[in-house]
Motif scaffolding. Structure first.
Motif, mmCIF file in Angstrom:
data_model
loop_
_atom_site.group_PDB
_atom_site.id
_atom_site.type_symbol
_atom_site.label_atom_id
_atom_site.label_comp_id
_atom_site.label_asym_id
_atom_site.label_seq_id
_atom_site.Cartn_x
_atom_site.Cartn_y
_atom_site.Cartn_z
ATOM 1 N N GLU A 188 50.028 -1.473 38.155
ATOM 2 C CA GLU A 188 48.729 -2.111 38.299
ATOM 3 C C GLU A 188 47.736 -1.138 38.946
ATOM 4 O O GLU A 188 48.014 -0.538 39.990
ATOM 5 N N THR A 189 46.567 -1.002 38.327
ATOM 6 C CA THR A 189 45.493 -0.157 38.874
ATOM 7 C C THR A 189 44.176 -0.926 38.911
ATOM 8 O O THR A 189 43.101 -0.351 38.758
ATOM 9 N N SER A 190 44.254 -2.236 39.093
ATOM 10 C CA SER A 190 43.061 -3.084 39.082
ATOM 11 C C SER A 190 42.231 -2.863 40.345
ATOM 12 O O SER A 190 42.608 -2.102 41.249
ATOM 13 N N THR A 225 49.383 2.005 32.652
ATOM 14 C CA THR A 225 48.566 1.491 33.746
ATOM 15 C C THR A 225 47.725 0.331 33.229
ATOM 16 O O THR A 225 47.425 0.239 32.034
ATOM 17 N N GLY A 227 44.455 -2.640 34.361
ATOM 18 C CA GLY A 227 43.523 -3.431 35.148
ATOM 19 C C GLY A 227 43.058 -4.529 34.220
ATOM 20 O O GLY A 227 43.852 -5.361 33.788
ATOM 21 N N VAL A 259 43.378 -8.384 36.185
ATOM 22 C CA VAL A 259 44.816 -8.085 36.123
ATOM 23 C C VAL A 259 45.380 -8.561 34.784
ATOM 24 O O VAL A 259 45.890 -9.683 34.672
ATOM 25 N N THR A 261 48.135 -8.277 33.064
ATOM 26 C CA THR A 261 49.551 -7.924 33.027
ATOM 27 C C THR A 261 50.149 -8.184 31.655
ATOM 28 O O THR A 261 51.005 -7.423 31.181
ATOM 29 N N THR A 291 53.231 -4.407 40.835
ATOM 30 C CA THR A 291 51.997 -5.185 40.904
ATOM 31 C C THR A 291 51.839 -5.816 42.273
ATOM 32 O O THR A 291 52.830 -6.055 42.972
ATOM 33 N N SER A 293 49.256 -8.391 42.381
ATOM 34 C CA SER A 293 48.332 -9.485 42.063
ATOM 35 C C SER A 293 48.940 -10.447 41.060
ATOM 36 O O SER A 293 49.776 -10.065 40.231
ATOM 37 N N PRO A 295 48.753 -12.439 37.636
ATOM 38 C CA PRO A 295 48.109 -12.072 36.364
ATOM 39 C C PRO A 295 46.901 -12.956 36.077
ATOM 40 O O PRO A 295 46.809 -14.097 36.543
ATOM 41 N N THR A 301 51.499 -13.910 30.235
ATOM 42 C CA THR A 301 52.343 -12.876 30.839
ATOM 43 C C THR A 301 53.812 -13.254 30.752
ATOM 44 O O THR A 301 54.672 -12.418 30.434
#
Length: 825
Positions: A188-190, A225, A227, A259, A261, A291, A293, A295, A301
């Motif tokens: 996760e890179t949000s 990755t 976001g 997010v 996901t 992660t 967060s 989703p 998800t």
């Protein structure tokens, strides 16, 4: 040198043949790293403990995996002293629940174990695990310094903390198994991920990579990755060495946004695990999700996670940070989620978790339903073969040198210490296995033979259907048991007249033929002397079809008499008026019969049962237990009980595992055992305030039949209570904790009302809508649209509040703006 004990088992067995079942975890005085690994893996797979590698570190430090045990010491590999052991047998509700888990999942009746029995590795490991759970409430520290303090405080108060820490730091880490793995990190890179947290994500990935052998022939790595959008940073075939992979990981930047996901998991399935992008047939496919967060779309998800695992991928979900709870995203992982779902409270914990992640990746199998795999001789392979209604043929051939093959029906990491069948294959002859009607995945491990020159490749050909021709060397395995191929149906098409059901088996299969030669009754001891070594299971009686044999944890043989006009049916392991020979009944579960081995591990030195044979007569009236010695009856005890039924109408569903329950029955045969007669049956509390669907709640459900089928819990008349069976007709009425009711579908107490997370109390105006819900779900609050009820997947409901200005939308299962809810935008 520590592996010499096990490798010598192979000495003199070079001829291609199946070797007897081995389970050194249940054999007294067994030792070594493979025994420790198998024992701990059994405990973890049974969800009995999440130890963060502490158990294997204690075993290595305390006794050098059993090599340094003092003769006559009773604490076993984990050196559990008598005081610690006695604590594991206390009668607290928490311990009773753990002890029931141990029985259901490992067929060990813990109250029947003595301290001296801890010379068996599984029992020593169980004692250590149960003791640790009483001290930690499932919270064992991750870092080595913290584990050293924990060990000193709770496990070995007279030990040297610094010595234990020094020993842990010197222990080897990383994955030493030379296997092929296609590994994808989904990170996760949000906007929720802070820069320092992103740095910790990258450091964690690099630490995991550092413990693996990265190359085009061993471990390949890809990174995704995500976001608001998902992106493949690099594919599996992009880099073939560790330096390049680590450099590419350092280039990860924050993408921002929300997010997605589900999008990331779909991208992983469609693009990363694609042969055009480097995915290899026959390599274990593993995804590690990182992660912090929830989703954007939880339902999507969960669906993508299912599709990914259906794509033969093992999915580890790692949830980090205080923003989520330990139960969040549990449905987004492979099963069992106690192994594949990890919750870390702090990002700082990632540093210490990397070694554990390495080990988990190392043990992931390659899931193969069909295809031809060719591997270099220095690569080991662990295969998981799904059951097929057509049957599955597996052929293993070696171009040069030799290969050891271990198989198992229930244990996911078959090896020298624990397996159902073992073979040595060389270039002179291929090994052909036909797997039929095995109900679930069958595990095959192929390892190089120690001390022999590695030569050329080896090939594994997996094809749906029966072999083209059956030779005397073809090995047929049905329901986990090696069978004579002439008695096995060779399927070319799925069965059309019967319904194939998923059957959960609970016993370890063997490799020898069934006891079919009828001996005389006076020679029962000689015929069946080894049937119970290390096993708790059932088998056909050698001469009387109206009886069958059962084993307890002490190696004691039980002879069980079927009811009148019924015979023992090996296909279902039940007494029946008419035995089905096709697929198992939909309404019943099946266990695999264990039969008398001709040779086994060291424990086969025993030539007679340790205790008298017990004969249990199951009649339509009270069961009669007859204790006999050397085949002759010596005493008779009549135990009143209600008439057995096929299954209690409100008892556990047929998806429960079936255990032999012999140890519970054995308890009724000892002179000191107190049996409850109907006149002294524990009183059943009844209240008219709460309704129940159990029409038989005034009857004692603890029949012999119920116990033999592992039915231990039943709903009471008051839904705040339940009945707990501890023996034939031995019933206690247990109370759920306050504000909880018994759910017979899961055999556990769940919240009666919704728990309000804002006020931290139960809202007794809102009944729990989750008590009959399946999985992780959401419901709108019955009176306040700004609130919703979250079902955690365990039938408990939690009231939560939407962000300011938003209301909950039942259709989308998310909070939306008030304007959107009014105008549909």
């Amino acid at each position: 040198m520590r592996y010499v004990l096990y490798l010598c088992i192979l000495c003199g067995l070079w001829q291609f043949s199946a070797r007897a079942q081995t389970d050194l975890t249940r054999v007294a005085d067994s030792y070594g790293p493979l025994v420790v690994e198998s024992t701990i893996q059994l405990l973890r797979d049974a969800c009995l403990i999440k130890d963060h590698l502490l158990l294997e570190r204690i075993a290595a430090f305390e006794t050098n995996d059993g090599l340094a045990r003092i003769p006559g010491d009773h604490g076993g590999i984990w050196q559990v002293d008598e005081e610690m052991f006695n604590l594991t047998k206390a009668g607290t509700p928490e311990l009773k629940k753990i002890q029931d888990e141990v029985f259901k999942k490992l067929f060990v009746l813990w109250n029947g174990i003595n301290w001296k029995d801890l010379n068996r590795p599984l029992y020593s490991g169980l004692a250590a695990a149960i003791y640790l759970r009483t001290k930690t409430n499932d919270s064992i520290p991750l870092s080595k310094p913290d584990q050293a303090k924990f060990w000193k405080t709770h496990f070995r108060t007279n030990g040297n903390e610094q010595n234990f820490l020094t020993a842990m730091q010197a222990m080897p880490e990383g994955c030493s198994i030379p296997s092929q793995v296609d590994l994808a990190f989904v990170v996760e890179t949000s906007s929720n991920v802070k820069p320092i947290e992103l740095r910790q994500f990258k450091d964690f990935v690099n630490r995991v990579i550092n413990g693996l052998t990265v190359s085009s022939l061993k471990v390949q790595v890809a990174v995704v990755t995500f976001g608001s959008q998902a992106n493949v940073l690099f594919h599996l075939n992009a880099h073939s060495n560790k330096i390049d992979v680590v450099s590419a990981i350092d280039s990860i930047t924050q993408s921002g946004g929300s997010v997605a996901t589900d999008v990331a998991l779909k991208l992983t399935r469609d693009e990363v695990f694609n042969v055009n992008n480097g995915a290899r047939i026959g390599a274990a496919k593993v995804t590690v999700l990182l992660t912090k967060s929830l989703p954007d779309n939880r339902k999507a998800t969960e669906q993508e996670a299912i599709l990914l695992t259906d794509h033969d991928v093992t999915l580890f979900t790692n949830v980090i940070g205080p923003g989520l709870s330990p139960n969040d995203l549990k449905n987004i992982s492979s099963q069992p989620n106690c192994v594949h779902h990890n919750y870390l409270e702090r990002f700082d914990d990632l540093e210490n978790f990397a070694v554990e992640m390495d080990q988990a990746i190392c043990h992931a199998p390659a899931k193969v339903s069909s295809g031809t795999l060719t591997h270099p001789c220095d690569v080991d392979t662990l295969l998981s073969i799904p059951d097929s209604p057509y049957g599955t043929t597996v052929q293993i051939s070696v171009a040069g040198g030799s290969r050891t093959v271990y198989t198992s029906y229930l244990y996911g990491l078959p090896n020298t210490a624990k397996n159902d069948l073992a073979f040595t294959v060389d270039s002179s002859k291929a090994l052909t296995l036909y797997l039929h009607n095995n109900s679930h995945n069958y595990f095959i491990s192929l390892k190089s033979v120690f001390g022999l020159l590695c030569m050329n490749n080896y090939t594994v050909d997996v094809q749906v259907g029966s072999p083209g021709s059956v030779t005397p060397d073809t090995i047929c395995i049905e329901k986990g048991v090696k069978k004579d191929c002439s008695n096995v149906t060779m399927n070319s098409t799925p069965a059309t007249t019967t319904t194939t059901t998923t059957i959960t088996t609970t016993t370890v299969s063997t490799t020898q033929s069934t006891l079919t030669t009828p001996p005389t009754s006076t020679k029962l001891h000689q015929t069946t002397s080894n049937i119970c070594v290390g096993n708790i299971t059932t088998a056909q009686h050698p001469s009387d079809p109206t009886k069958f044999l059962m084993c307890d944890i002490k190696g004691q043989i039980l002879v069980v008499q079927c009811p009148h006009n019924e015979t023992y049916c090996a296909s279902t392991n039940l007494c029946e008026a008419k035995c089905l020979t096709t697929t198992a009944k939909n309404s019943q579960l099946s266990t695999t019969p264990i039969v008398a081995p001709t040779s086994l591990a060291p424990s086969t030195k025993t030539t007679t049962p340790k205790s008298p044979i017990i004969i249990i007569v199951l009649t339509t009236g009270p069961p009669i237990i007859v204790a006999t010695g050397s085949g002759s009856a010596s005493s008779t005890t009549t135990i009143p009980a209600p008439q057995p039924t096929s299954s209690p109408n409100t008892g556990p569903s047929t998806t429960q595992t079936v255990a032999s329950s012999t140890t519970q029955t054995v308890a009724t045969t000892t002179p000191k055992t107190t049996l409850t007669s109907p006149a002294h049956t524990p009183s059943v509390h009844h209240t008219t305030t709460h309704s129940t669907t159990n029409s038989n709640c005034h009857k004692n459900p603890c029949t012999a039949h119920a116990l033999m089928n592992n039915f231990l819990y039943f709903p009471a008349c008051d839904e705040h209570e339940y009945y707990h069976c501890s023996g034939i007709n031995m019933m206690t009425t247990e109370h759920c904790p306050p504000d909880k009711i018994f759910n017979p579908n899961i055999l556990n107490c769940v919240n009666e009302f919704v728990f309000n997370e804002d006020t931290q109390v139960f809202d007794k105006t809102v009944p729990n809508p989750c008590k009959n819900a399946q999985g992780d779900m959401y419901f709108i609050h019955p009176t306040d649209k700004t609130k919703f009820i979250h079902c955690d997947g365990y039938w408990n409901g939690f009231m939560r509040t939407c962000p300011s200005g938003e209301v909950f939308n039942q259709t989308t299962q998310t909070c939306v703006s008030f304007v959107s809810s009014v105008f549909g935008k």
